[in-house]
Each structure stands twice: as structure tokens, then as C-alpha cells.
Write an enzyme that holds these catalytic residues in place. Structure first.
Site, PDB file in Angstrom:
ATOM      1  N   GLU A 168       0.873  -1.169   0.000  1.00 42.59           N
ATOM      2  CA  GLU A 168       0.000   0.000   0.000  1.00 42.59           C
ATOM      3  C   GLU A 168       0.915   1.225   0.000  1.00 42.59           C
ATOM      4  OE1 GLU A 168      -2.791   0.361   3.240  1.00 42.59           O
ATOM      5  OE2 GLU A 168      -3.651   2.159   2.315  1.00 42.59           O
ATOM      6  N   ARG A 171       5.524 -13.131   9.138  1.00 41.56           N
ATOM      7  CA  ARG A 171       6.173 -11.856   8.831  1.00 41.56           C
ATOM      8  C   ARG A 171       7.505 -11.766   9.567  1.00 41.56           C
ATOM      9  NH1 ARG A 171       2.592  -7.781   8.887  1.00 41.56           N
ATOM     10  NH2 ARG A 171       3.999  -6.114   9.451  1.00 41.56           N
ATOM     11  N   LYS A 219       4.530   0.612   9.424  1.00 40.00           N
ATOM     12  CA  LYS A 219       4.629   1.904   8.754  1.00 40.00           C
ATOM     13  C   LYS A 219       4.047   3.029   9.617  1.00 40.00           C
ATOM     14  CE  LYS A 219       3.119   0.126   4.867  1.00 40.00           C
ATOM     15  NZ  LYS A 219       2.600  -0.064   3.498  1.00 40.00           N
TER      16      LYS A 219
END
Ligand code: ATP
Ligand code: MG
Length: 564
Positions: free
Chosen positions: A43, A268, A278
Site C-alpha cells: 500500500e 512476517r 509503517k
């Protein structure tokens, strides 16, 4: 923390095979898939970080190794937080890591197709417009232990739904007045399946589609359909999306799509002493704890590039940590060692003094100077040599002198002899101090017979130190970077600010470089002998050189001295 890797990288899981490759092998063997197609779907709401690198290396890596291809797709369904700056930084970082995408679409390029898919679901009676308030929707969704409650709007007619959804699109309602939901099962034990929202109204300008749309599809609706439109065969995502897979499948099973991708989840990356969210990285930038997304202390790809990491070292790190379905936290030492192993065989050697102490060699003639030949790399003769100038006044590291030194201190102290790298033996005769009692300089003598670093009488000298000729020195600033956080898991802290390392950046403004150091745009960090790896910062100029410490040497002082 669970499942530490040892800091010794030889005890790794390094093996390019993993469970995802096993799945691909099986799909190719059964003919279910003939060409492997993957995608990396960031994104554009921030810069990429080391966690994204794991996903990039996985997605682009399998596509490359199986002769397929990988798309770089911007998953841009939240216009409030996305921007062209982020889009451009992501493209640059993926390229810098060494990967070529097959195509580079935006999910927003598919908004018309997605809208048509939504109409299809409505026509099948599998989606409806809900007009409950957000609070009611939340309350009626139920919890992990209680079932949800059907919306009073759940049984609207197909015609009403079509008309309302079209009116939503045609800007007839305010944000939040209606949403489009899938009609699945409000009693499902999986909350993601309790009539998930597919579209919401947002009057926000989108970085790619501008003001064309005032309704935006949600991630779960967009993602699988974008995969299907692109012919993605293996949609690889992180474990948080495991519970979303039934929805991913439901959407694809209920629509006629050009292809049928399959989602597979992996763990992850979690790395000690760092944040890989982020949102939190954005906070570090906005609150001024770092100079920007590319601050060399940030484990963003752009920060690591500025710090002196190479694309090869990041790829090697992703190889070493492997891909599994089990959460683990990787020790920072693993990343640091991979970097050293990458830099050591190819970084050019130079001498620099970061915290200088002047040494006057009083029996060396005032206007004499000479040049020593220094190898640019101790193991690689292809790197050639450079000339290192020497003169009566030199700088050494303050740490390499001690006034009251213990017996085992093999560097310089009053009355003791030390070898100057490439040059001569010197002996410290006198310590010069200022009025405040601080050491200002040293008076030493040299042995002209020891030229090149050995004495004809076979006299043993244990320590070798680096130095820079004062007359020839280049003045520079050196940023000594260290870990940004003092605790291994700052993300788990109630407030990560408490874990910030106050000494993560120390600026040394008096550094002295030997003249053969290129002051700007080094492709690969230098190894400053005995100190570590250093690279010119973006702000470095010939007039005002600024270098960043990429990484210290693995070896401690003691270890280097023992090997002399
Ligand atoms: P963040 O929480 O930092 O915003 P994200 O997962 O929302 O991360 P995206 O831009 O959506 O960020 O991520 C793009 C891809 O990168 C996704 O497929 C995601 O799973 C993957 N990814 C993100 N963080 C990690 C990580 N720490 N380890 C491995 N893959 C990751
Ligand atoms: Mg995301």
C-alpha cells in the site's frame, strides 16, 4: 521472544527451499499451474522497510527461479493515506533491491471491474446495501464468543440494492450513510465472514483516480479480485491474513473471474531492536526522532541504502532467515553479520581517524615527507594500492593512547613503543596537556630503521595502530550510528518512545581522513582500518565531507591486536 536464531549465521536455515516452493513444485507437477505468477502488493502509505524486503525477495525470487513473473501492484484503496511520493519511493526501492516487475498496476486501475463484480454479487443476491450507523454495525457484528445479529437491511430486494449502490457511486450520499456488504453468515465463528463490508463512501481525492470515485472498495474485496485479474497463481501474504482466506475464497468462488489464485500465508519478519510498522515509522519521522524516512538509523530500504547496506546484503539476509509458517524474532546480529560478510571481501581499505589526538614525531625532519604504499584490499590484489603520505605530525585515535595503561594495553602510552601501520615504530616520550589538564598532543620519537613496520634487530612490538598525516589530512564529519532502540522489542513497549536510544547518533566533527578517500557518492562503504565500514552520506560534499558509519567491525580491538 520466541525461536531466536543464533547470532552465528552459519547456524541458519539458509536453503532456498521452503514450504512455499514445495507447494509450487506440487502445483507444477500436477499441472494445476503452468507458469508461476506472483505479486508484491504494497500500500503506498509509507516507505518500504526490511519486513517488506522479505516479501519482495520471496515473491520476485520464486517468480524468477520458476521462470514466471511478478507484478508490483499498488494496493491503493485508502486514499486518505496514500501519495505519489510513496509510490515513487517504492518503485525505486524494489528496483534497487535488484528486481524487475512484469507490470506495475494500481489496484485502483481495476475500480471499474471491481464495481462490475460488486453489481454481479448484488444481482446474485449475495451482497446488500446496509444503512445502519457505524455503531450499530459494530454492535451487531458480535464478538469472538457471541454470534452477530442480522442487519434490518439484510433482506432488501435486489432492485433496491442495485439502485442504492448506483446512487452511492453517483455521489448522492454522505460518507458513512451506506455501505455495501457481502451476504454470508452473521453467525460464522470467523468474524471476517459476518457480512464483511465490500464498499464504503469516502469523499476523498485519490492519488491515481482523482475525484472519479466517491466509493472505494475494501482490501479484502479488492485483493483477491486484483490477483485474479492479473492471473496471479500464488498469492503470498503474511499470517495475519490466514483468517481472511475464507473470505478471499468466497469472493472468488462466487464470481466468474479470469483466473483462480490461491492464497498462502507465511510468517512476517520480526527483527530485534526495530519497528516494522509503517504507522510507527511514520510517527518517528513526524515527531522528529529521525531526520526522515531515509534516516540511516531507520530499517527502511531507503534508510539502509543511506547507511551503506547493499542490495546483495539485504537479499542475503532474506535468504538466511528463510520463509516459514512459524513466528520467530530474528536477532539484529544476524543482519549485521550478513552485512559484514558482504562488505568485507569488496570494500576498499583506508585509514581515517575519527577522534584525533595529535602526535609530533620530534626526531623526524620538519620538512620531510614520504609516501608508503598501502594495499587497497589485504586479500584481493586486483584492488591495487594507493600512496599514503607520512610527515612529522600525525593524528592517531584518542582511544589508542592511555596515560596510565595496564600491562596488557598494547597501544601507545608513555615509554611504550607501537607500530604505525605501513610506516614506522614510534615511542611515546612526553604528554602535552592544556591548563585544564586535558591531553593536547604527544611527543614521540621514531626508529628510522623500522621503515615498513619491522625492525632489523628483531624487536617485537605488539600493537599496530592507524594514523593520518596531519599535513595531508582531509577534515570530515562522521556520524556514528547505532541501534535506534535500546530494548529488543520496542514494538511491545507501552510507549516505544521510552525505548529510544539517546546515543543512536553521535556526530564526530573533527575526523581526519587520508587523502585517497573519495568524499562523495561511494558505491560501496569503505573499511576504515580497525574501525568499521563507512560510506559518504548524501549530504557529503568535497568541501564538507560527511560519512556515515555503516557498521562496526566484528572484531574487537583485542582480537585485532592478538593477530598482529
Ligand atoms: P505495515 O503494517 O508496516 O503498514 P503492511 O503489511 O500493511 O505493513 P503493505 O504495504 O500492505 O504493508 O505490505 C505489502 C506486502 O508486504 C504485504 O504482502 C505484506 O504482507 C508484506 N509485509 C509487510 N510487512 C512485512 C513483514 N514484516 N514481513 C514480511 N512481509 C511483510
Ligand atoms: Mg497493509
Amino acid at each position: 521472544m520466541q525461536n531466536h536464531f543464533m547470532s552465528d549465521t552459519s547456524a541458519d536455515t539458509s536453503d532456498s527451499s521452503n514450504f512455499i516452493r514445495d507447494i509450487i513444485d506440487a502445483d507444477l507437477a500436477t499441472g494445476k499451474v503452468s507458469q508461476v505468477v506472483t505479486r508484491f502488493p504494497p500500500e503506498p502509505n509509507g516507505y518500504l522497510h526490511i519486513g517488506h524486503a522479505k516479501s519482495i525477495c520471496l515473491n520476485f525470487g520464486v517468480a524468477r527461479d520458476y521462470g514466471g513473473y511478478c507484478n508490483l501492484r499498488f494496493d491503493d484503496t485508502n486514499p486518505e493515506k496514500e501519495s505519489v511520493e510513496y509510490v515513487n519511493s517504492i518503485r525505486r526501492d524494489v528496483e534497487w533491491l535488484g528486481f524487475d516487475w512484469h507490470s506495475n498496476p494500481f489496484a485502483s486501475d481495476y475500480f471499474h471491474e471491481l464495481y462490475a463484480f460488486a453489481l454481479d454479487l448484488i444481482r446474485q443476491g449475495k451482497a446488500y446495501v446496509d444503512s445502519q450507523s457505524a455503531d450499530n454495525m459494530r454492535a451487531n457484528r458480535g464478538t469472538l464468543t457471541t454470534a452477530g445479529v442480522d442487519s434490518p437491511y439484510r433482506d432488501r430486494s435486489i432492485e433496491d440494492n442495485l439502485q442504492l449502490f448506483e446512487a452511492m457511486k453517483n455521489d448522492e450520499y454522505a460518507d458513512g450513510e451506506h455501505v455495501l456488504r457481502a451476504k454470508i453468515d452473521m453467525q460464522s465463528p470467523n468474524i471476517n465472514m459476518r457480512d464483511p463490508v465490500l464498499y464504503r463512501i469516502r469523499h476523498v481525492t485519490h492519488h491515481n483516480t482523482g475525484d472519479e470515485w466517491c466509493i472505494y472498495p475494501l482490501y479484502d474485496f479488492t485483493h483477491g479480485l486484483s490477483d485474479a485479474i492479473e492471473g496471479v497463481t500464488h498469492s503470498l501474504c503474511t499470517l495475519e491474513f490466514e483468517d481472511h482466506r475464507p473470505l478471499y475464497d468466497w469472493i472468488l468462488d462466487n464470481l466468474e473471474t479470469p483466473s483462480r489464485p490461491v492464497q498462502t500465508e507465511f510468517a512476517r519478519l520480526q527483527l530485534e531492536y526495530s519497528l516494522t510498522s509503517k504507522r510507527k515509522l511514520n510517527q518517528l519521522v513526524n515527531e522528529g526522532h529521525v531526520s526522515g524516512w531515509d534516516d540511516p538509523r531507520m530499517l527502511t530500504i531507503s534508510g539502509m541504502r543511506r547507511r551503506g547496506f547493499t542490495p546483495e546484503s539485504i537479499n542475503a539476509f532474506c535468504d538466511v532467515i528463510g520463509v516459514t509458517k512459524k513466528y520467530s524474532t530474528i536477532e539484529m546480529g544476524v543482519l549485521e553479520n550478513v552485512l559484514r560478510e558482504d562488505l568485507n571481501p569488496r570494500s576498499t581499505r583506508r585509514m581515517a581517524v575519527i577522534n584525533p589526538l595529535k602526535v609530533i614525531i620530534d626526531n623526524y625532519p620538519q620538512d620531510q615527507e614520504e609516501r608508503f604504499e598501502g594495499a587497497n584490499h589485504p586479500q584481493n590484489p586486483d584492488y591495487g594500492t594507493r600512496e599514503v603520505p607520512f610527515s612529522r605530525e600525525i593524528y592517531i585515535e584518542r582511544d589508542d593512547f592511555m596515560e596510565d595503561a595496564p600491562r596488557k594495553f598494547f597501544r601507545l602510552s608513555p615509554g611504550r613503543e607501537v607500530r604505525l601501520r605501513y610506516a614506522y615504530y614510534i615511542t611515546c616520550k612526553e604528554v602535552i596537556k592544556n591548563d585544564a589538564g586535558e591531553i593536547e598532543s604527544l611527543i614521540c620519537s621514531y626508529d628510522p630503521e623500522s621503515r615498513g613496520g619491522s625492525s632489523p634487530d628483531g624487536r617485537k612490538v605488539k600493537g599496530t595502530i592507524h594514523w593520518v598525516s596531519a599535513r595531508h589530512a582531509v577534515n570530515a564529519t562522521v556520524n556514528l550510528y547505532d541501534r535506534l532502540f535500546t530494548t529488543a522489542n520496542p514494538g511491545a513497549a507501552v510507549d516505544f518512545h521510552e525505548a529510544l536510544n539517546p546515543d543512536s547518533k553521535i556526530v564526530m566533527e573533527q575526523a581526519k581522513f587520508e587523502p585517497a578517500i573519495e568524499l562523495t557518492d561511494n558505491a560501496i562503504a569503505y573499511q576504515f582500518e580497525r574501525l568499521g565500514y563507512y560510506i559518504s552520506d548524501y549530504d557529503s560534499t568535497t568541501d564538507n565531507p560527511v560519512f556515515n558509519r555503516t557498521m562496526t567491525l566484528r572484531d574487537s580491538w583485542a582480537k585485532i591486536e592478538q593477530s598482529q
